[in-house]
Design a protein around this motif. Structure first.
Motif, PDB file in Angstrom:
ATOM      1  N   ALA A  81      -7.809  16.498  -6.868  1.00  0.00           N
ATOM      2  CA  ALA A  81      -7.353  15.545  -5.852  1.00  0.00           C
ATOM      3  C   ALA A  81      -8.169  14.259  -5.902  1.00  0.00           C
ATOM      4  N   VAL A  82      -7.443  13.138  -5.860  1.00  0.00           N
ATOM      5  CA  VAL A  82      -8.049  11.810  -5.774  1.00  0.00           C
ATOM      6  C   VAL A  82      -7.327  11.047  -4.667  1.00  0.00           C
ATOM      7  N   ASP A  83      -7.957   9.994  -4.155  1.00  0.00           N
ATOM      8  CA  ASP A  83      -7.299   9.174  -3.151  1.00  0.00           C
ATOM      9  C   ASP A  83      -6.054   8.538  -3.754  1.00  0.00           C
ATOM     10  N   MET A  84      -4.941   8.688  -3.034  1.00  0.00           N
ATOM     11  CA  MET A  84      -3.665   8.121  -3.470  1.00  0.00           C
ATOM     12  C   MET A  84      -2.937   7.578  -2.257  1.00  0.00           C
ATOM     13  N   SER A  85      -2.000   6.665  -2.512  1.00  0.00           N
ATOM     14  CA  SER A  85      -1.184   6.147  -1.425  1.00  0.00           C
ATOM     15  C   SER A  85       0.187   5.747  -1.931  1.00  0.00           C
ATOM     16  N   ALA A  86       1.114   5.679  -0.982  1.00  0.00           N
ATOM     17  CA  ALA A  86       2.458   5.140  -1.201  1.00  0.00           C
ATOM     18  C   ALA A  86       2.837   4.470   0.113  1.00  0.00           C
ATOM     19  N   TRP A  87       3.438   3.271   0.039  1.00  0.00           N
ATOM     20  CA  TRP A  87       3.830   2.587   1.268  1.00  0.00           C
ATOM     21  C   TRP A  87       5.062   1.729   1.015  1.00  0.00           C
ATOM     22  N   VAL A  88       5.805   1.497   2.080  1.00  0.00           N
ATOM     23  CA  VAL A  88       6.996   0.650   2.029  1.00  0.00           C
ATOM     24  C   VAL A  88       7.083  -0.109   3.341  1.00  0.00           C
ATOM     25  N   TYR A  89       7.526  -1.380   3.263  1.00  0.00           N
ATOM     26  CA  TYR A  89       7.561  -2.246   4.437  1.00  0.00           C
ATOM     27  C   TYR A  89       8.724  -3.234   4.305  1.00  0.00           C
ATOM     28  N   ILE A  90       9.457  -3.433   5.394  1.00  0.00           N
ATOM     29  CA  ILE A  90      10.555  -4.399   5.439  1.00  0.00           C
ATOM     30  C   ILE A  90      10.068  -5.588   6.282  1.00  0.00           C
ATOM     31  N   PRO A  91       9.723  -6.715   5.637  1.00  0.00           N
ATOM     32  CA  PRO A  91       9.124  -7.837   6.380  1.00  0.00           C
ATOM     33  C   PRO A  91       9.969  -8.362   7.533  1.00  0.00           C
ATOM     34  N   ASP A  92      11.285  -8.515   7.353  1.00  0.00           N
ATOM     35  CA  ASP A  92      12.057  -9.144   8.427  1.00  0.00           C
ATOM     36  C   ASP A  92      12.389  -8.207   9.581  1.00  0.00           C
ATOM     37  N   THR A  93      12.164  -6.910   9.434  1.00  0.00           N
ATOM     38  CA  THR A  93      12.362  -6.006  10.575  1.00  0.00           C
ATOM     39  C   THR A  93      11.030  -5.524  11.142  1.00  0.00           C
ATOM     40  N   GLY A  94       9.979  -5.636  10.338  1.00  0.00           N
ATOM     41  CA  GLY A  94       8.673  -5.155  10.777  1.00  0.00           C
ATOM     42  C   GLY A  94       8.524  -3.649  10.684  1.00  0.00           C
ATOM     43  N   LEU A  95       9.466  -2.976  10.043  1.00  0.00           N
ATOM     44  CA  LEU A  95       9.414  -1.518   9.927  1.00  0.00           C
ATOM     45  C   LEU A  95       8.771  -1.113   8.605  1.00  0.00           C
ATOM     46  N   GLY A  96       8.035  -0.014   8.630  1.00  0.00           N
ATOM     47  CA  GLY A  96       7.408   0.473   7.422  1.00  0.00           C
ATOM     48  C   GLY A  96       6.940   1.902   7.579  1.00  0.00           C
ATOM     49  N   ASP A  97       6.447   2.442   6.485  1.00  0.00           N
ATOM     50  CA  ASP A  97       5.934   3.806   6.471  1.00  0.00           C
ATOM     51  C   ASP A  97       4.874   3.874   5.377  1.00  0.00           C
ATOM     52  N   ASP A  98       3.888   4.740   5.544  1.00  0.00           N
ATOM     53  CA  ASP A  98       2.846   4.876   4.539  1.00  0.00           C
ATOM     54  C   ASP A  98       2.327   6.307   4.499  1.00  0.00           C
ATOM     55  N   ASP A  99       1.688   6.636   3.386  1.00  0.00           N
ATOM     56  CA  ASP A  99       1.074   7.949   3.203  1.00  0.00           C
ATOM     57  C   ASP A  99      -0.199   7.749   2.387  1.00  0.00           C
ATOM     58  N   TYR A 100      -1.330   8.216   2.900  1.00  0.00           N
ATOM     59  CA  TYR A 100      -2.625   8.087   2.241  1.00  0.00           C
ATOM     60  C   TYR A 100      -3.364   9.408   2.310  1.00  0.00           C
ATOM     61  N   GLY A 101      -4.051   9.732   1.230  1.00  0.00           N
ATOM     62  CA  GLY A 101      -4.873  10.926   1.259  1.00  0.00           C
ATOM     63  C   GLY A 101      -5.284  11.363  -0.121  1.00  0.00           C
ATOM     64  N   PRO A 102      -6.048  12.464  -0.195  1.00  0.00           N
ATOM     65  CA  PRO A 102      -6.439  13.018  -1.495  1.00  0.00           C
ATOM     66  C   PRO A 102      -5.320  13.936  -2.002  1.00  0.00           C
ATOM     67  N   TYR A 103      -4.694  13.549  -3.095  1.00  0.00           N
ATOM     68  CA  TYR A 103      -3.569  14.313  -3.636  1.00  0.00           C
ATOM     69  C   TYR A 103      -3.801  14.647  -5.107  1.00  0.00           C
ATOM     70  N   THR A 104      -3.214  15.735  -5.546  1.00  0.00           N
ATOM     71  CA  THR A 104      -3.365  16.183  -6.931  1.00  0.00           C
ATOM     72  C   THR A 104      -2.270  15.655  -7.852  1.00  0.00           C
ATOM     73  N   SER A 105      -1.102  15.295  -7.304  1.00  0.00           N
ATOM     74  CA  SER A 105       0.026  14.907  -8.140  1.00  0.00           C
ATOM     75  C   SER A 105       0.756  13.656  -7.661  1.00  0.00           C
ATOM     76  N   TYR A 106       1.058  13.593  -6.362  1.00  0.00           N
ATOM     77  CA  TYR A 106       1.815  12.447  -5.858  1.00  0.00           C
ATOM     78  C   TYR A 106       1.500  12.176  -4.390  1.00  0.00           C
ATOM     79  N   ALA A 107       1.756  10.919  -3.999  1.00  0.00           N
ATOM     80  CA  ALA A 107       1.670  10.514  -2.594  1.00  0.00           C
ATOM     81  C   ALA A 107       3.075  10.154  -2.144  1.00  0.00           C
ATOM     82  N   GLY A 108       3.358  10.376  -0.884  1.00  0.00           N
ATOM     83  CA  GLY A 108       4.698  10.137  -0.354  1.00  0.00           C
ATOM     84  C   GLY A 108       5.369  11.465  -0.127  1.00  0.00           C
TER      85      GLY A 108
END
Length: 149
Positions: A81-108
Motif C-alpha cells: 500500500a502507498v498513498d493514492m488518490s482519485a478526484w473529480v470536480y465540476i467547476p461550474d456546479t461546484g460538485l466533486g468527489d475524492d478518495d485518498y488513502g493507502p491502497y495496493t492497486s487503485y484509488a476510487g
C-alpha cells in the motif's frame, strides 16, 4: 456535496502531502488486472486518461445513461500500500468527489454528475500527482500537469 475549486485543490494536496487521511482509509485489495470499468461499473466508458509518471494511470469515465463521470487511479504494478488518490470536480456546479488513502492497486471510484459540463480530475500515486483541468469541453483545450512532491 459542494466544493470550492481552490479549496478542493488546496485541501487535496495538503491532505495527501501530510498523509492526514492515510490512517483512516482501508486499503483496496490487490487487483493486478483491474480496469476502470471494474472499478466504476460496466456502464462507464473511458473518455480520457493521463499517466501518473511511470507508476500508473488516472482514468476519466462517463456513463451516458445517468450523466455521471467516474475517476479512478490504477497502479501499473500493484503491491504494498502507498498513498493514492482519485478526484473529480465540476467547476461550474461546484460538485466533486475524492478518495485518498493507502491502497495496493487503485484509488476510487469517485463520482459526480457532469453531463454538459467541463471536468477537472486527477490522481496521485506515492509522490507523483497528475491533474487535468478543463477536460472534455468540446473545443476548449484542457490543461495537464504532472508533478512530484
Amino acid at each position: 456535496m459542494r466544493f470550492n475549486r481552490s479549496a478542493v485543490m488546496a485541501g487535496a494536496l495538503a491532505a495527501v502531502a501530510l498523509g492526514a487521511t492515510t490512517a483512516l482509509a482501508a486499503p483496496a485489495s490487490a487487483a493486478p488486472n483491474t480496469t476502470p470499468q471494474k472499478v466504476c461499473g460496466s456502464a462507464y466508458k473511458t473518455v480520457n486518461s493521463a499517466p501518473i509518471g511511470s507508476l500508473g494511470t488516472v482514468f476519466l469515465t462517463y456513463n451516458a445513461s445517468n450523466g455521471k463521470n467516474c475517476v479512478t487511479t490504477i497502479r501499473k504494478n500493484p503491491g504494498t500500500a502507498v498513498d493514492m488518490s482519485a478526484w473529480v470536480y465540476i467547476p461550474d456546479t461546484g460538485l466533486g468527489d475524492d478518495d485518498y488513502g493507502p491502497y495496493t492497486s487503485y484509488a476510487g471510484p469517485t463520482y459526480v454528475y457532469g453531463k454538459g459540463h467541463c471536468v477537472d480530475w486527477g490522481g496521485q500515486i506515492a509522490n507523483v500527482y497528475t491533474q487535468v483541468s478543463g477536460s472534455n469541453c468540446a473545443a476548449f483545450k484542457e490543461q495537464r500537469v504532472t508533478f512530484t512532491r
